[in-house]
Design a protein around this motif. Structure first.
Motif, PDB file in Angstrom:
ATOM      1  N   ILE A   1       1.302  -1.379   0.129  1.00  0.00           N
ATOM      2  CA  ILE A   1      -0.473   0.107  -0.308  1.00  0.00           C
ATOM      3  C   ILE A   1       0.717   1.195   0.274  1.00  0.00           C
ATOM      4  O   ILE A   1       1.725   1.350   0.972  1.00  0.00           O
ATOM      5  N   TYR A   2       0.979   1.592  -0.981  1.00  0.00           N
ATOM      6  CA  TYR A   2       1.410   3.716  -1.259  1.00  0.00           C
ATOM      7  C   TYR A   2       0.182   4.689  -0.658  1.00  0.00           C
ATOM      8  O   TYR A   2      -0.983   4.882  -1.633  1.00  0.00           O
ATOM      9  N   ASN A   3       0.797   5.640  -0.488  1.00  0.00           N
ATOM     10  CA  ASN A   3       0.470   7.285  -0.241  1.00  0.00           C
ATOM     11  C   ASN A   3       0.429   7.529  -1.532  1.00  0.00           C
ATOM     12  O   ASN A   3       1.277   7.573  -2.436  1.00  0.00           O
ATOM     13  N   LEU A   4       0.146   8.811  -2.072  1.00  0.00           N
ATOM     14  CA  LEU A   4      -0.543   9.471  -3.632  1.00  0.00           C
ATOM     15  C   LEU A   4       1.199   9.913  -3.483  1.00  0.00           C
ATOM     16  O   LEU A   4       1.185  10.592  -4.776  1.00  0.00           O
ATOM     17  N   LYS A   5       2.097  10.125  -2.348  1.00  0.00           N
ATOM     18  CA  LYS A   5       3.493  10.707  -2.932  1.00  0.00           C
ATOM     19  C   LYS A   5       4.508   9.461  -3.598  1.00  0.00           C
ATOM     20  O   LYS A   5       5.452   9.219  -3.679  1.00  0.00           O
ATOM     21  N   GLY A   6       3.749   8.190  -3.577  1.00  0.00           N
ATOM     22  CA  GLY A   6       4.406   6.655  -4.039  1.00  0.00           C
ATOM     23  C   GLY A   6       5.672   6.117  -2.894  1.00  0.00           C
ATOM     24  O   GLY A   6       6.403   5.529  -2.935  1.00  0.00           O
ATOM     25  N   GLY A   7       4.995   6.587  -1.648  1.00  0.00           N
ATOM     26  CA  GLY A   7       5.717   5.965  -0.231  1.00  0.00           C
ATOM     27  C   GLY A   7       5.312   5.229  -0.099  1.00  0.00           C
ATOM     28  O   GLY A   7       3.620   4.960   0.406  1.00  0.00           O
ATOM     29  N   LEU A   8       5.907   3.437   0.804  1.00  0.00           N
ATOM     30  CA  LEU A   8       5.380   2.237   0.599  1.00  0.00           C
ATOM     31  C   LEU A   8       4.595   2.799   2.550  1.00  0.00           C
ATOM     32  O   LEU A   8       5.536   2.697   3.290  1.00  0.00           O
ATOM     33  N   VAL A   9       3.502   2.045   2.966  1.00  0.00           N
ATOM     34  CA  VAL A   9       2.912   2.521   3.801  1.00  0.00           C
ATOM     35  C   VAL A   9       3.091   0.944   4.835  1.00  0.00           C
ATOM     36  O   VAL A   9       2.515   1.176   5.792  1.00  0.00           O
ATOM     37  N   TYR A  10       2.376   0.262   4.199  1.00  0.00           N
ATOM     38  CA  TYR A  10       2.306  -1.232   4.251  1.00  0.00           C
ATOM     39  C   TYR A  10       2.340  -2.449   3.290  1.00  0.00           C
ATOM     40  O   TYR A  10       2.435  -1.952   1.841  1.00  0.00           O
ATOM     41  N   SER A  11       2.712  -3.305   4.513  1.00  0.00           N
ATOM     42  CA  SER A  11       2.965  -4.540   2.966  1.00  0.00           C
ATOM     43  C   SER A  11       2.464  -5.586   4.229  1.00  0.00           C
ATOM     44  O   SER A  11       2.992  -5.702   5.068  1.00  0.00           O
ATOM     45  N   CYS A  12       2.083  -7.389   3.448  1.00  0.00           N
ATOM     46  CA  CYS A  12       2.083  -8.068   3.599  1.00  0.00           C
ATOM     47  C   CYS A  12       2.060  -8.936   2.710  1.00  0.00           C
ATOM     48  O   CYS A  12       1.056  -8.592   1.487  1.00  0.00           O
ATOM     49  N   ASN A  13       1.643 -10.210   3.391  1.00  0.00           N
ATOM     50  CA  ASN A  13       1.326 -11.747   1.951  1.00  0.00           C
ATOM     51  C   ASN A  13      -0.200 -11.521   2.110  1.00  0.00           C
ATOM     52  O   ASN A  13      -0.725 -12.221   3.127  1.00  0.00           O
ATOM     53  N   ILE A  14      -1.437 -11.831   1.536  1.00  0.00           N
ATOM     54  CA  ILE A  14      -2.345 -12.279   1.431  1.00  0.00           C
ATOM     55  C   ILE A  14      -2.353 -13.684   0.562  1.00  0.00           C
ATOM     56  O   ILE A  14      -1.555 -14.037  -0.388  1.00  0.00           O
ATOM     57  N   THR A  15      -3.446 -14.304   1.262  1.00  0.00           N
ATOM     58  CA  THR A  15      -3.936 -16.046   0.365  1.00  0.00           C
ATOM     59  C   THR A  15      -4.999 -15.573  -0.961  1.00  0.00           C
ATOM     60  O   THR A  15      -6.180 -15.044  -0.358  1.00  0.00           O
ATOM     61  N   SER A  16      -5.042 -16.563  -1.314  1.00  0.00           N
ATOM     62  CA  SER A  16      -5.078 -16.238  -2.840  1.00  0.00           C
ATOM     63  C   SER A  16      -6.953 -16.885  -2.502  1.00  0.00           C
ATOM     64  O   SER A  16      -6.684 -18.494  -1.811  1.00  0.00           O
ATOM     65  N   LEU A  17      -8.091 -16.359  -2.998  1.00  0.00           N
ATOM     66  CA  LEU A  17      -9.343 -16.804  -2.903  1.00  0.00           C
ATOM     67  C   LEU A  17      -9.966 -16.669  -1.351  1.00  0.00           C
ATOM     68  O   LEU A  17     -11.127 -16.841  -1.097  1.00  0.00           O
ATOM     69  N   ASN A  18      -9.301 -17.153  -0.539  1.00  0.00           N
ATOM     70  CA  ASN A  18      -9.606 -16.673   0.321  1.00  0.00           C
ATOM     71  C   ASN A  18      -9.732 -15.503   1.193  1.00  0.00           C
ATOM     72  O   ASN A  18      -8.943 -14.142   0.330  1.00  0.00           O
ATOM     73  N   GLU A  19     -10.534 -15.021   1.993  1.00  0.00           N
ATOM     74  CA  GLU A  19     -11.411 -13.295   2.625  1.00  0.00           C
ATOM     75  C   GLU A  19      -9.848 -13.447   3.713  1.00  0.00           C
ATOM     76  O   GLU A  19     -10.000 -13.617   4.651  1.00  0.00           O
ATOM     77  N   ASN A  20      -9.223 -12.224   3.297  1.00  0.00           N
ATOM     78  CA  ASN A  20      -8.271 -11.488   4.051  1.00  0.00           C
ATOM     79  C   ASN A  20      -8.448 -10.205   4.691  1.00  0.00           C
ATOM     80  O   ASN A  20      -9.139  -8.949   3.998  1.00  0.00           O
ATOM     81  N   LEU A  21      -8.876 -10.596   6.306  1.00  0.00           N
ATOM     82  CA  LEU A  21      -9.341  -8.821   6.726  1.00  0.00           C
ATOM     83  C   LEU A  21      -7.343  -8.443   7.096  1.00  0.00           C
ATOM     84  O   LEU A  21      -6.881  -8.656   7.628  1.00  0.00           O
ATOM     85  N   ILE A  22      -7.327  -6.945   7.092  1.00  0.00           N
ATOM     86  CA  ILE A  22      -5.935  -6.074   7.180  1.00  0.00           C
ATOM     87  C   ILE A  22      -6.893  -5.317   7.595  1.00  0.00           C
ATOM     88  O   ILE A  22      -7.466  -4.426   7.482  1.00  0.00           O
ATOM     89  N   ASP A  23      -6.112  -5.278   9.241  1.00  0.00           N
ATOM     90  CA  ASP A  23      -6.183  -3.672  10.332  1.00  0.00           C
ATOM     91  C   ASP A  23      -5.347  -2.631   9.583  1.00  0.00           C
ATOM     92  O   ASP A  23      -3.981  -2.810   9.515  1.00  0.00           O
ATOM     93  N   LEU A  24      -6.303  -1.174   8.625  1.00  0.00           N
ATOM     94  CA  LEU A  24      -5.573  -0.510   8.726  1.00  0.00           C
ATOM     95  C   LEU A  24      -5.860   0.820   9.363  1.00  0.00           C
ATOM     96  O   LEU A  24      -5.999   1.796   8.693  1.00  0.00           O
ATOM     97  N   SER A  25      -6.226   0.477  10.290  1.00  0.00           N
ATOM     98  CA  SER A  25      -7.070   1.537  11.619  1.00  0.00           C
ATOM     99  C   SER A  25      -5.249   2.643  11.800  1.00  0.00           C
ATOM    100  O   SER A  25      -6.073   4.356  11.823  1.00  0.00           O
ATOM    101  N   PHE A  26      -3.917   2.313  11.997  1.00  0.00           N
ATOM    102  CA  PHE A  26      -3.145   3.279  11.639  1.00  0.00           C
ATOM    103  C   PHE A  26      -2.863   4.260  10.451  1.00  0.00           C
ATOM    104  O   PHE A  26      -2.495   5.371  10.886  1.00  0.00           O
TER     105      PHE A  26
END
Length: 867
Positions: free
Chosen positions: A818-843
């Motif tokens: 996940i990048y902000n609009l200046k191109g800076g990386l703010v978050y990264s992780c691996n998710i699994t194909s086909l499953n529902e992945n819940l990502i906490d981005l409250s920060f």
């Protein structure tokens, strides 16, 4: 039902001689076609003109044809999106549940001991099945919702392995570009599941399949628009064994194969005992009683209790009606001509197909008595003495003392070994008799395959209207599966309910022929405007609920119905910017400017007329004078309430970008199609609570986006309960309930469509340019030939948690960055194909971000919004 022989002949001459240019001047013939006296019933089913209109609306402008094979690519893409889409949006069917629709084939299931399980194929509605056809109201269920858009025309099983079913697709009676199929589908488990035979997929020889037969020793044979093909390996491969457009295939009781060749061409009947190429013998000649000229299509029936007896029903080459009925008692060595029945309708005479033997031609022989045969065209007839005399079994509206069976019969099937039980497939669905045809009853309960063109909602109650091909217009009174309450006859078209004075309701016949109700739909009276003028067979209209004026389509002008609530006063208004040849294909009354009406044309332009309720002529005002938008048929114009500058237009053609948006009244247009497959888009509807959410009626159900964002807009299907069925119109009620008119499954409603992102007003500002820049940076180093990863994120905008489903063909893990609009990386992780992945981005801080997904050579980038 089609009438008027001269028009039928003229129509098909043009369709075959001028297919690519479609130079049919239907305006010169429709006055004669639709003239009727006051006591005459409206004629059901103008399918030939409806199909001509459909070709015009959907053809690829660069090719001049309708490339239906692209739709099957779109189906596969849609199904892949369905795998990752998880929403609470559901659709509910309103029916009509007992009307049925165009049914081309019938098969009794050989695996059920009572032989009461029956399969039927619908054109545009897919394959259906009931486990007990003997019930007064049998329950029909669709076999596979993913195949709902198919024109199923023939079905059979392998006599050596009764769990092996085959069905063919493509309605080939019209011309090489109408209702194209895509090969043969096979089941190896008695119809539980079907898969497309790859040998027939995207194969020009298998686009229109009239008949499939499984021979007990010689393999599978398919009669198609290009010839007869044989497979000896259960459909894995095919060889051509007989050339020419095949209209019928049959197997005699001695296992001789018979084929009739000729669809709008003259050829004949052929037979073979081996089925191989070069073994086919022509069975009609100038000296054996069956001529070699004067006819086109041939329908064959073999007597199962006498291998020497065959019958043939032929189409006239001169007028497309019935030519002759022939019989042989010596396996085609000689033929005799049978008597033709006389229809009970005055003036019809012996042409019981009324000029459309090219289309509705059905023939069957009693399996226990070779002298008893049934034939069908508009109506059904029976002979018990080999065609010497006939009795009429039915009448298309139940007139003249005959029982009702819907017009346009395509299939007559005896229950195996039984002379009394007969099934009839026609444009009204499925009918049956238990006493040899003396009494015939509808078996359409829950067989929801009605082909709708349009719909309308009451502003406050559960009352809806719809217009149906072949079956008139219906009224619905509840949010349940409704019975077929037909309020007006003929072919049904556009319909309206006055949103301020709901006692005034309107339905339509073809062209500018309408019906009016002044008592909330209890009764309707007929109104004809200006001698059947109109742009199209199914003529688009719009209704101004404030000025109480109806606007109707024409060519180079529009028809204004000045007093639809009380009279038939109308004015034809010439608009110079329309030009002389462009048809009006869509209309929209402005929700913001009084008496402004938008007109979408067949050449791609959209023009509005101010004071449309009072002007006598106008130049019109362009909002798109070919300013970047395509040349095609405008199918819908959607204007945002309270914002006249925000307009969305859609196109119904293949081969072009089909959905466009302007936010400045038409000065600039943005193509927002993005990931939509190449398919006709019929309608657009803005969520009145969220100007970023749009619903689309498409050739594959309803699609939506939760966030309009220019050419970054991402669309996904929302077809739970609806199926991949052609959807022609959407209409919304005051409480935001939405209905969808489908062309093959009737009317649907949903109460959950506009519950997402309500009152979310996301401002664009300069975000689009920033996103484009960052997105360009992110994909710079992507591998050549990379494909798009299928991703769904929800809700979007989100508050805290983001749910993600993604589908990768390559590996289970997918990298999310996940990048902000200046191109800076703010978050990264691996998710699994086909499953529902819940990502906490409250920060994250509130704002706009880019989510980038990577899996080997598959990539996708989406905009997400934190609020």
């Amino acid at each position: 039902m089609r009438t008027n022989l001269s028009i039928r002949t003229a129509l098909f001459s043009v369709l075959f001689l001028s297919l690519l240019t479609l130079n049919l001047d239907v305006l010169t013939v429709k006055k004669k076609y639709f003239k009727k006296n006051e006591n005459e019933k409206e004629k059901l089913d103008g399918s030939d003109l409806a199909i001509l209109q459909e070709i015009e609306l959907t053809k690829d402008p660069s090719l001049g044809i309708v490339p239906h094979d692209r739709l099957f690519k779109a189906i596969k893409y849609t199904n892949s999106l369905n795998k990752i889409n998880s929403t609470s949006i559901t659709w509910n069917n309103l029916g009509p549940k007992d009307v049925g629709g165009r049914t081309r084939c019938i098969m009794v299931d050989p695996n059920e001991s009572t032989l009461n399980t029956v399969w039927i194929g619908s054109v545009g509605g897919g394959l259906w099945k009931t486990n007990n056809v003997t019930l007064a109201n049998p329950t029909w269920l669709p076999v596979d919702e993913l195949l709902a858009n198919l024109a199923v025309t023939t079905i059979t099983y392998n006599p050596n392995n009764s769990n092996e079913f085959y069905f063919g697709t493509g309605e080939g009676w019209y011309n090489s570009d109408a209702i194209r199929g895509d090969g043969i589908f096979k089941s190896s488990n008695g119809g539980v599941t079907f898969t497309q035979l790859s040998s027939t997929a995207n194969n020009s020889n298998f686009r229109y399949i009239q008949k499939i037969i499984c021979h007990p020793s010689l393999g599978i044979f398919a009669g198609t628009s290009t010839g007869v093909f044989r497979s000896t390996d259960n459909g894995s491969s095919w060889s051509s064994v007989l050339s020419g457009a095949c209209s019928d295939l049959e197997v005699g009781s001695d296992n001789t194969i018979y084929a009739s060749i000729g669809i709008f061409s003259t050829d004949g009947i052929y037979s073979s005992t081996t089925g191989v190429s070069g073994s086919w013998v022509k069975r009609n000649n100038s000296s054996n009683g069956f001529p070699t000229s004067g006819f086109y299509r041939i329908e064959i029936a073999c007597a199962q209790n006498n291998a020497n007896v065959l019958y043939a029903l032929t189409q006239s080459a001169s007028n497309n009606g019935i030519y002759n009925i022939y019989k042989t008692t010596n396996k085609c060595v000689t033929w005799t001509t049978c008597k033709k029945p006389t229809d009970s309708d005055p003036g019809i005479g012996s042409d019981f197909t009324r000029g459309q033997a090219w289309y509705d031609l059905a023939l069957s022989v009693d399996p226990n008595n070779s002298s008893t045969l049934l034939i069908g065209g508009i109506n059904l007839f029976k002979s018990t003495n080999s065609g010497a005399n006939w009795s009429q079994l039915s009448h298309w509206y139940g007139g003249y003392g005959k029982q009702y069976v819907h017009a346009d019969n395509h299939s007559i099937v005896f229950k195996p070994g039984n002379s009394s039980i007969i099934y009839f497939g026609n444009d009204g669905g499925i009918f049956s008799s238990t006493n040899g045809g003396s009494t015939i009853s509808s078996k359409n309960s829950n067989y929801c395959v009605t082909q709708l063109f349009a719909c309308a909602t009451h502003p406050t109650s559960n009352l809806f209207l719809s217009g149906a091909q072949d079956n008139g217009s219906f009224k619905y009174n509840s949010l349940t599966l409704n019975t077929g309450n037909q309020v007006t006859g003929g072919d049904g078209a556009y319909c309206h309910i006055d949103q301020n004075q709901t006692q005034y309701q309107f339905t339509a016949y073809v062209y500018n022929n309408y019906y009016r109700s002044t008592n909330s739909g209890s009764t309707f009276s007929s109104v004809t405007l200006s001698g059947n003028t109109g742009a199209s067979f199914i003529n688009p209209t719009t209704y101004d609920n404030v000025s109480n004026v109806m606007y109707c389509s024409d060519v180079g002008r529009y028809c204004r119905w000045n007093n639809p609530q009380s009279g038939n006063s109308h004015t034809m208004i010439t608009v110079s910017n329309f030009g002389s040849s462009a048809k009006i294909t869509s209309l929209k009354v402005s929700p913001n400017v009084s008496n402004r009406v938008y007109f979408g044309l067949s050449n791609g332009r959209v023009i509005y007329v101010d004071n449309a309720n009072s002007v006598s002529s106008s130049s019109g005002n362009y909002i798109n004078n070919f300013s970047g938008v395509p040349t095609g048929s405008v199918s819908c114009i959607e204007v945002e309430p309270s914002n006249e500058n925000h307009i969305i237009i859609t196109y119904s053609n293949y081969g072009i970008s089909s959905i466009w948006e302007t936010k400045n009244g038409g000065s600039n247009w943005v193509n927002i199609e993005n990931n939509l497959p190449d398919m006709p888009i019929r309608w657009a509807l803005l969520n009145p609570l969220n100007n970023r959410q749009v619903f689309l009626a498409t050739e594959l159900g309803v699609w939506t986006t939760d966030s309009l964002f220019g050419n970054n807009t991402t669309w996904y299907p929302i077809n739970l309960g609806l199926a991949n069925v052609s959807t022609r119109m959407l209409s919304i009620r005051n409480d935001n309930l939405i209905i969808a008119a489908t062309h093959g499954r009737g009317l649907y409603y949903s109460e959950s469509l506009v519950s997402f992102n309500q009152n979310k007003k996301i401002k664009d500002s300069d975000v689009l340019d920033s996103i484009k820049a960052v997105k360009s940076k992110l994909i710079t180093n992507q591998e050549t030939g990379s494909s798009k990863l299928l991703v769904n994120v929800y809700p979007n905008p989100f508050n805290k948690n983001l749910k993600i489903k993604a589908f990768s063909n390559n590996e289970e893990l997918i990298n999310l960055s996940i990048y902000n609009l200046k191109g800076g990386l703010v978050y990264s992780c691996n998710i699994t194909s086909l499953n529902e992945n819940l990502i906490d981005l409250s920060f994250l801080s509130n704002g706009n971000y880019l989510a980038k997904f990577d899996s080997k050579n598959e990539h996708s980038t989406l905009k997400i919004v934190k609020e």
